[in-house]
Design an enzyme around this catalytic site. Structure first.
Site, PDB file in Angstrom:
ATOM      1  N   THR A   1       4.907  -1.257   9.622  1.00  0.00           N
ATOM      2  CA  THR A   1       5.433  -0.251   8.702  1.00  0.00           C
ATOM      3  C   THR A   1       6.473   0.647   9.355  1.00  0.00           C
ATOM      4  O   THR A   1       6.346   1.003  10.516  1.00  0.00           O
ATOM      5  CB  THR A   1       4.238   0.604   8.237  1.00  0.00           C
ATOM      6  OG1 THR A   1       3.389  -0.229   7.483  1.00  0.00           O
ATOM      7  CG2 THR A   1       4.655   1.792   7.407  1.00  0.00           C
TER       8      THR A   1
ATOM      9  N   GLY B   1      -1.511   0.609  -0.207  1.00  0.00           N
ATOM     10  CA  GLY B   1      -1.956   1.509   0.861  1.00  0.00           C
ATOM     11  C   GLY B   1      -1.425   2.922   0.677  1.00  0.00           C
ATOM     12  O   GLY B   1      -1.057   3.335  -0.426  1.00  0.00           O
ATOM     13  N   ASP B   2      -1.371   3.643   1.779  1.00  0.00           N
ATOM     14  CA  ASP B   2      -0.950   5.050   1.750  1.00  0.00           C
ATOM     15  C   ASP B   2       0.568   5.225   1.664  1.00  0.00           C
ATOM     16  O   ASP B   2       1.051   6.270   1.221  1.00  0.00           O
ATOM     17  CB  ASP B   2      -1.439   5.764   3.011  1.00  0.00           C
ATOM     18  CG  ASP B   2      -0.866   5.111   4.272  1.00  0.00           C
ATOM     19  OD1 ASP B   2      -0.906   3.860   4.370  1.00  0.00           O
ATOM     20  OD2 ASP B   2      -0.369   5.832   5.155  1.00  0.00           O
TER      21      ASP B   2
ATOM     22  N   THR C   1       1.705   5.919   9.549  1.00  0.00           N
ATOM     23  CA  THR C   1       1.468   4.480   9.682  1.00  0.00           C
ATOM     24  C   THR C   1       0.065   4.242  10.219  1.00  0.00           C
ATOM     25  O   THR C   1      -0.415   4.984  11.067  1.00  0.00           O
ATOM     26  CB  THR C   1       2.498   3.804  10.602  1.00  0.00           C
ATOM     27  OG1 THR C   1       2.117   2.437  10.780  1.00  0.00           O
ATOM     28  CG2 THR C   1       2.592   4.481  11.958  1.00  0.00           C
ATOM     29  N   GLY C   2      -0.588   3.226   9.681  1.00  0.00           N
ATOM     30  CA  GLY C   2      -1.947   2.929  10.129  1.00  0.00           C
ATOM     31  C   GLY C   2      -2.738   2.315   8.996  1.00  0.00           C
ATOM     32  O   GLY C   2      -2.159   1.858   8.003  1.00  0.00           O
TER      33      GLY C   2
ATOM     34  N   ARG D   1      -3.568  -4.724  -3.896  1.00  0.00           N
ATOM     35  CA  ARG D   1      -3.900  -3.615  -2.995  1.00  0.00           C
ATOM     36  C   ARG D   1      -2.640  -2.781  -2.647  1.00  0.00           C
ATOM     37  O   ARG D   1      -1.592  -3.311  -2.335  1.00  0.00           O
ATOM     38  CB  ARG D   1      -4.513  -4.191  -1.707  1.00  0.00           C
ATOM     39  CG  ARG D   1      -4.878  -3.141  -0.654  1.00  0.00           C
ATOM     40  CD  ARG D   1      -3.809  -2.970   0.394  1.00  0.00           C
ATOM     41  NE  ARG D   1      -4.217  -2.024   1.434  1.00  0.00           N
ATOM     42  CZ  ARG D   1      -3.377  -1.485   2.323  1.00  0.00           C
ATOM     43  NH1 ARG D   1      -2.117  -1.780   2.304  1.00  0.00           N
ATOM     44  NH2 ARG D   1      -3.812  -0.632   3.223  1.00  0.00           N
TER      45      ARG D   1
ATOM     46  N   GLY E   1      -4.174   2.120   5.886  1.00  0.00           N
ATOM     47  CA  GLY E   1      -3.881   2.946   4.718  1.00  0.00           C
ATOM     48  C   GLY E   1      -5.078   3.518   3.986  1.00  0.00           C
ATOM     49  O   GLY E   1      -5.025   4.655   3.502  1.00  0.00           O
TER      50      GLY E   1
END
Ligand code: ASP
Length: 309
Positions: free
Chosen positions: A176, A206-207, A227-228, A204, A230
């Protein structure tokens, strides 16, 4: 005139020096420094932080090494579904897209949602119809096909796992992308773009496209791009939480980032990091993982590049 500053990330995760070759490291560092240069070119001319963020992220989206745009990871069905968001700290306007396919630069679509629609967040087919209406650049499936990414999908399917781009055991992958910037007018902006997680299913998200979780900017406090993993970043509302700690508790950028990333996220089990910038030009590049691809540049200072802890 306010001195400008810019910071970017290219994903966080299990990034170990032992699994990197000097050639790969050099290629990733070049990708990061090219993106800083693209953003800085805007800031240097007195351009807006919003445009600097968009240009830096477009550069990372066009680079197949990164999990965004061209280099996006594959879903369970072997597709590339991308998420992106952008926010303007001056007036708290924001735009986001989720689950878009064949869009060359999802960050530009997110900006178009912010500036050319009456909405904040568009998803899937509707977001793509909007892109078509604006004649944003599209690319065929082939453009997004990166062989290594397909291998990552095969591997993830074998164990039925949904993996962060850089935690799948394959070597030297990065994820990301995001950018935060402050321009000479003193305005903050933040943006984030991703292909999400390898082998993701059921639409799906994510954040990354969620304002307040993966991206946030407010001239009263800071600009953040995360980043990580989510799911954890959504539950911890990470980006807005950093801003709130500054706004309501009077914490410094560094104190706020540390609490959220090194304490709150760790307690939840959320791996990852963020880049942050405040109106004084303070920069924080914080992560609780083995590494985070990162770079920053303040006006009249030299470029900082980092990968490992
Ligand atoms: N945060 C992104 C997501 O969960 C993944 C990443 O940062 O690598 O979709």
């Amino acid at each position: 005139m306010n001195p400008y500053a810019i910071a970017i990330h290219g994903g966080a995760g299990t990034i170990l020096q032992s699994s990197m070759t000097p050639e790969k490291e050099a290629a990733y560092k070049k990708g990061l420094s090219d993106a800083i240069a693209a953003g800085e070119a805007v800031l240097k001319k007195g351009g807006r932080s919003l445009s600097a963020v968009e240009e830096a992220i477009r550069s990372l989206e066009d680079n197949p090494l990164f999990n965004a745009g061209r280099g996006s990871v594959f879903t369970n069905k072997g597709k590339n579904e991308m998420d992106a968001s952008i926010m303007n700290g001056r007036d708290l306007t924001a735009g986001a897209v989720a689950g878009v396919r064949n869009i060359k630069n999802p960050i530009s679509l997110a900006r178009a949602v912010m500036e050319k629609s009456e909405h904040v967040f568009l998803s899937g087919d509707g977001a793509m119809q909007f892109a078509e209406k604006l004649k944003l650049e599209r690319e065929p499936d082939d453009y997004f096909f990166v062989a290594e990414r397909f291998e990552q999908l095969k591997k993830a399917k074998e164990t039925d796992s949904i993996t962060l781009d850089h935690n799948d055991g394959s070597k030297g992958k990065i994820g990301t992308v995001g950018c935060v910037a402050i321009d000479v007018h003193g305005n903050l902006a933040a943006g984030t773009s991703t292909g999400g997680m390898t082998n993701k299913k059921f639409g799906r998200v994510g954040d990354t496209p969620m304002i307040g979780s993966g991206t946030y900017a407010n001239n009263a406090t800071c600009a953040i791009s995360c980043t990580g993993h989510g799911e954890f970043f959504i539950r911890a509302v990470v980006a807005h939480d950093v801003s709130c700690l500054m706004e309501y508790k009077g914490l410094s950028l560094s104190e706020a980032c540390k609490i959220v990333v090194q304490d709150k996220l760790v307690k939840l089990g959320g791996e990852g990091g963020l880049i942050a910038l405040d109106t004084k030009g303070n920069i924080e590049l914080v992560f609780n993982s083995e590494g985070m691809y990162r770079a920053s540049k303040r006006q009249d200072e030299s470029l900082y590049l980092g990968i490992y802890k």
